[in-house]
Write a protein that holds these residues in place. Sequence first.
Motif, PDB file in Angstrom:
ATOM      1  N   LEU A 164       0.824  -1.205   0.000  1.00 50.57           N
ATOM      2  CA  LEU A 164       0.000   0.000   0.000  1.00 50.57           C
ATOM      3  C   LEU A 164       0.863   1.261   0.000  1.00 50.57           C
ATOM      4  CD1 LEU A 164      -2.780  -0.928   2.579  1.00 50.57           C
ATOM      5  CD2 LEU A 164      -3.089  -0.584   0.130  1.00 50.57           C
ATOM      6  N   ARG A 165       1.891   1.280   0.851  1.00 52.89           N
ATOM      7  CA  ARG A 165       2.745   2.460   0.943  1.00 52.89           C
ATOM      8  C   ARG A 165       3.554   2.667  -0.334  1.00 52.89           C
ATOM      9  NH1 ARG A 165       0.349   5.470   4.707  1.00 52.89           N
ATOM     10  NH2 ARG A 165       0.477   4.575   6.802  1.00 52.89           N
ATOM     11  N   GLU A 166       4.060   1.602  -0.909  1.00 59.95           N
ATOM     12  CA  GLU A 166       4.813   1.724  -2.157  1.00 59.95           C
ATOM     13  C   GLU A 166       3.912   2.255  -3.264  1.00 59.95           C
ATOM     14  OE1 GLU A 166       7.870  -2.000  -1.225  1.00 59.95           O
ATOM     15  OE2 GLU A 166       6.154  -2.257  -2.565  1.00 59.95           O
ATOM     16  N   PHE A 167       2.685   1.770  -3.313  1.00 61.58           N
ATOM     17  CA  PHE A 167       1.725   2.233  -4.316  1.00 61.58           C
ATOM     18  C   PHE A 167       1.459   3.725  -4.132  1.00 61.58           C
ATOM     19  CE2 PHE A 167      -2.371   2.951  -6.264  1.00 61.58           C
ATOM     20  CZ  PHE A 167      -2.352   2.133  -7.391  1.00 61.58           C
ATOM     21  N   ASP A 168       1.213   4.129  -2.887  1.00 59.84           N
ATOM     22  CA  ASP A 168       0.954   5.544  -2.600  1.00 59.84           C
ATOM     23  C   ASP A 168       2.147   6.420  -2.975  1.00 59.84           C
ATOM     24  OD1 ASP A 168      -1.503   4.909  -1.634  1.00 59.84           O
ATOM     25  OD2 ASP A 168      -1.007   5.158   0.474  1.00 59.84           O
ATOM     26  N   LEU A 169       3.337   5.930  -2.646  1.00 61.27           N
ATOM     27  CA  LEU A 169       4.554   6.688  -2.921  1.00 61.27           C
ATOM     28  C   LEU A 169       4.756   6.855  -4.424  1.00 61.27           C
ATOM     29  CD1 LEU A 169       6.964   8.013  -1.500  1.00 61.27           C
ATOM     30  CD2 LEU A 169       8.115   5.793  -1.541  1.00 61.27           C
ATOM     31  N   LEU A 170       4.586   5.784  -5.191  1.00 56.15           N
ATOM     32  CA  LEU A 170       4.732   5.867  -6.634  1.00 56.15           C
ATOM     33  C   LEU A 170       3.671   6.777  -7.242  1.00 56.15           C
ATOM     34  CD1 LEU A 170       6.118   5.038  -9.224  1.00 56.15           C
ATOM     35  CD2 LEU A 170       4.711   2.957  -9.262  1.00 56.15           C
ATOM     36  N   ALA A 171       2.430   6.664  -6.765  1.00 52.73           N
ATOM     37  CA  ALA A 171       1.365   7.532  -7.272  1.00 52.73           C
ATOM     38  C   ALA A 171       1.686   8.998  -7.012  1.00 52.73           C
ATOM     39  CB  ALA A 171       0.033   7.152  -6.631  1.00 52.73           C
ATOM     40  N   HIS A 172       2.214   9.287  -5.823  1.00 53.60           N
ATOM     41  CA  HIS A 172       2.561  10.667  -5.488  1.00 53.60           C
ATOM     42  C   HIS A 172       3.640  11.195  -6.426  1.00 53.60           C
ATOM     43  CE1 HIS A 172       2.904  14.197  -2.940  1.00 53.60           C
ATOM     44  NE2 HIS A 172       4.215  14.027  -2.914  1.00 53.60           N
ATOM     45  N   PHE A 173       4.657  10.387  -6.688  1.00 55.15           N
ATOM     46  CA  PHE A 173       5.717  10.805  -7.603  1.00 55.15           C
ATOM     47  C   PHE A 173       5.176  11.012  -9.020  1.00 55.15           C
ATOM     48  CE2 PHE A 173       9.087   8.844  -4.711  1.00 55.15           C
ATOM     49  CZ  PHE A 173       9.616  10.082  -4.354  1.00 55.15           C
ATOM     50  N   LEU A 174       4.305  10.103  -9.464  1.00 56.85           N
ATOM     51  CA  LEU A 174       3.755  10.225 -10.817  1.00 56.85           C
ATOM     52  C   LEU A 174       2.890  11.469 -10.963  1.00 56.85           C
ATOM     53  CD1 LEU A 174       2.815   6.503 -11.530  1.00 56.85           C
ATOM     54  CD2 LEU A 174       4.541   7.850 -12.724  1.00 56.85           C
ATOM     55  N   HIS A 176       3.557  14.257  -9.509  1.00 63.33           N
ATOM     56  CA  HIS A 176       4.418  15.443  -9.391  1.00 63.33           C
ATOM     57  C   HIS A 176       5.804  15.187  -9.993  1.00 63.33           C
ATOM     58  CE1 HIS A 176       1.395  17.096  -6.633  1.00 63.33           C
ATOM     59  NE2 HIS A 176       1.420  15.927  -6.012  1.00 63.33           N
ATOM     60  N   PRO A 177       5.891  14.838 -11.270  1.00 64.68           N
ATOM     61  CA  PRO A 177       7.204  14.574 -11.871  1.00 64.68           C
ATOM     62  C   PRO A 177       8.080  15.823 -11.869  1.00 64.68           C
ATOM     63  CG  PRO A 177       5.518  14.793 -13.569  1.00 64.68           C
ATOM     64  CD  PRO A 177       4.791  14.773 -12.253  1.00 64.68           C
ATOM     65  N   GLY A 178       9.368  15.602 -11.611  1.00 64.87           N
ATOM     66  CA  GLY A 178      10.323  16.695 -11.652  1.00 64.87           C
ATOM     67  C   GLY A 178      10.403  17.531 -10.394  1.00 64.87           C
ATOM     68  N   ARG A 179       9.536  17.284  -9.423  1.00 66.81           N
ATOM     69  CA  ARG A 179       9.555  18.063  -8.185  1.00 66.81           C
ATOM     70  C   ARG A 179      10.323  17.308  -7.108  1.00 66.81           C
ATOM     71  NH1 ARG A 179       4.330  20.015  -4.555  1.00 66.81           N
ATOM     72  NH2 ARG A 179       5.549  20.625  -2.717  1.00 66.81           N
ATOM     73  N   LEU A 186       7.329  13.921   2.293  1.00 66.65           N
ATOM     74  CA  LEU A 186       6.761  12.637   1.893  1.00 66.65           C
ATOM     75  C   LEU A 186       6.072  11.964   3.070  1.00 66.65           C
ATOM     76  CD1 LEU A 186       9.656  11.325  -0.371  1.00 66.65           C
ATOM     77  CD2 LEU A 186       7.404  12.126  -1.121  1.00 66.65           C
ATOM     78  N   MET A 187       6.659  12.057   4.258  1.00 69.68           N
ATOM     79  CA  MET A 187       6.028  11.454   5.426  1.00 69.68           C
ATOM     80  C   MET A 187       4.685  12.116   5.709  1.00 69.68           C
ATOM     81  SD  MET A 187       7.561  10.691   9.202  1.00 69.68           S
ATOM     82  CE  MET A 187       8.290   9.163   8.579  1.00 69.68           C
ATOM     83  N   TYR A 230      14.127  13.632  -2.679  1.00 67.45           N
ATOM     84  CA  TYR A 230      14.002  12.726  -3.815  1.00 67.45           C
ATOM     85  C   TYR A 230      13.159  13.358  -4.916  1.00 67.45           C
ATOM     86  CZ  TYR A 230      15.460   9.343  -0.277  1.00 67.45           C
ATOM     87  OH  TYR A 230      16.144   8.699   0.718  1.00 67.45           O
ATOM     88  N   ARG A 231      13.497  13.032  -6.148  1.00 68.59           N
ATOM     89  CA  ARG A 231      12.783  13.551  -7.306  1.00 68.59           C
ATOM     90  C   ARG A 231      12.460  12.409  -8.252  1.00 68.59           C
ATOM     91  NH1 ARG A 231      16.606  16.865  -9.583  1.00 68.59           N
ATOM     92  NH2 ARG A 231      17.248  15.141 -10.948  1.00 68.59           N
ATOM     93  N   PHE A 232      11.254  12.441  -8.829  1.00 72.10           N
ATOM     94  CA  PHE A 232      10.877  11.450  -9.835  1.00 72.10           C
ATOM     95  C   PHE A 232      11.079  12.078 -11.216  1.00 72.10           C
ATOM     96  CE2 PHE A 232       7.951   9.352 -12.747  1.00 72.10           C
ATOM     97  CZ  PHE A 232       8.261   8.014 -12.510  1.00 72.10           C
ATOM     98  N   ASP A 233      11.908  11.437 -12.013  1.00 68.97           N
ATOM     99  CA  ASP A 233      12.190  11.916 -13.371  1.00 68.97           C
ATOM    100  C   ASP A 233      11.469  11.023 -14.366  1.00 68.97           C
ATOM    101  OD1 ASP A 233      13.989  14.035 -12.661  1.00 68.97           O
ATOM    102  OD2 ASP A 233      15.464  12.479 -12.145  1.00 68.97           O
ATOM    103  N   ALA A 234      10.448  11.563 -14.995  1.00 67.99           N
ATOM    104  CA  ALA A 234       9.613  10.792 -15.910  1.00 67.99           C
ATOM    105  C   ALA A 234      10.355  10.428 -17.190  1.00 67.99           C
ATOM    106  CB  ALA A 234       8.340  11.543 -16.241  1.00 67.99           C
ATOM    107  N   GLY A 235      11.406  11.126 -17.514  1.00 67.00           N
ATOM    108  CA  GLY A 235      12.164  10.828 -18.718  1.00 67.00           C
ATOM    109  C   GLY A 235      11.646  11.536 -19.945  1.00 67.00           C
TER     110      GLY A 235
END
Length: 235
Positions: A164-174, A176-179, A186-187, A230-235
Amino acid sequence: MRQPNPTNPPSRVLVVDDDPTVAEVVTSYLRRAGFVVDRVGDGPAALTRAAECPPDLVVLDLMLPGLDGLAVCRGLRERGPVPVVMLTARGDEEDRVLGLEVGADDYVTKPFSPRELVLRVASVLRRSQARPLAGEGVLRAGSLVLDPRAHTASDARGELRLTLREFDLLAHFLRHPGRVFAREELMGTVWGWDYGDLSTVTVHIRRLRHKIETDPAKPRLITTVWGVGYRFDAG
């Protein structure tokens, strides 16, 4: 402490701990918070009780007679999705990683505050029962596809088995890409906690990288911005 909502049945929590004192304290605090609580003291009894009366969440000690908490967690996951909060006797990161790897959604290190444990249980339950954001569609980034409504995630290699937490974390990054997000942010946003052990975020980031990165040792999707977060880079 929250009070039971008269319009909804209280959530059922299964407490699994072979220490009678710890089990009694945890059970007492959860009941006072409005939960229905079942309690068992070993691994085989936990699986039996969960099959007889399926819980909404399991508070699971790592060290148990018969079957340890890791084996119990695997057994629960084979039967279907149920949130698990793991209790670990030591603060070793290895214990945390093992618990998360087999599917635990959160962990609390002994000795712990019973009140904090109740807050963790309530937080995980809220997430497991939460509805997707109104009007939100499928989230995509390259081969990554996450569907909040179906609660599924996949990439070019196939389905991603996320907690559940991994899913939430990935959804949050997706979303807000680049932030860049600090661990504290995050907590607060993903976990819904105003305070807590920030290493929780670190461990979840590491586990998520192992599941979505081609080379977790050289991450290209979730990058570390040193001194910031941490930053999510969508590419």
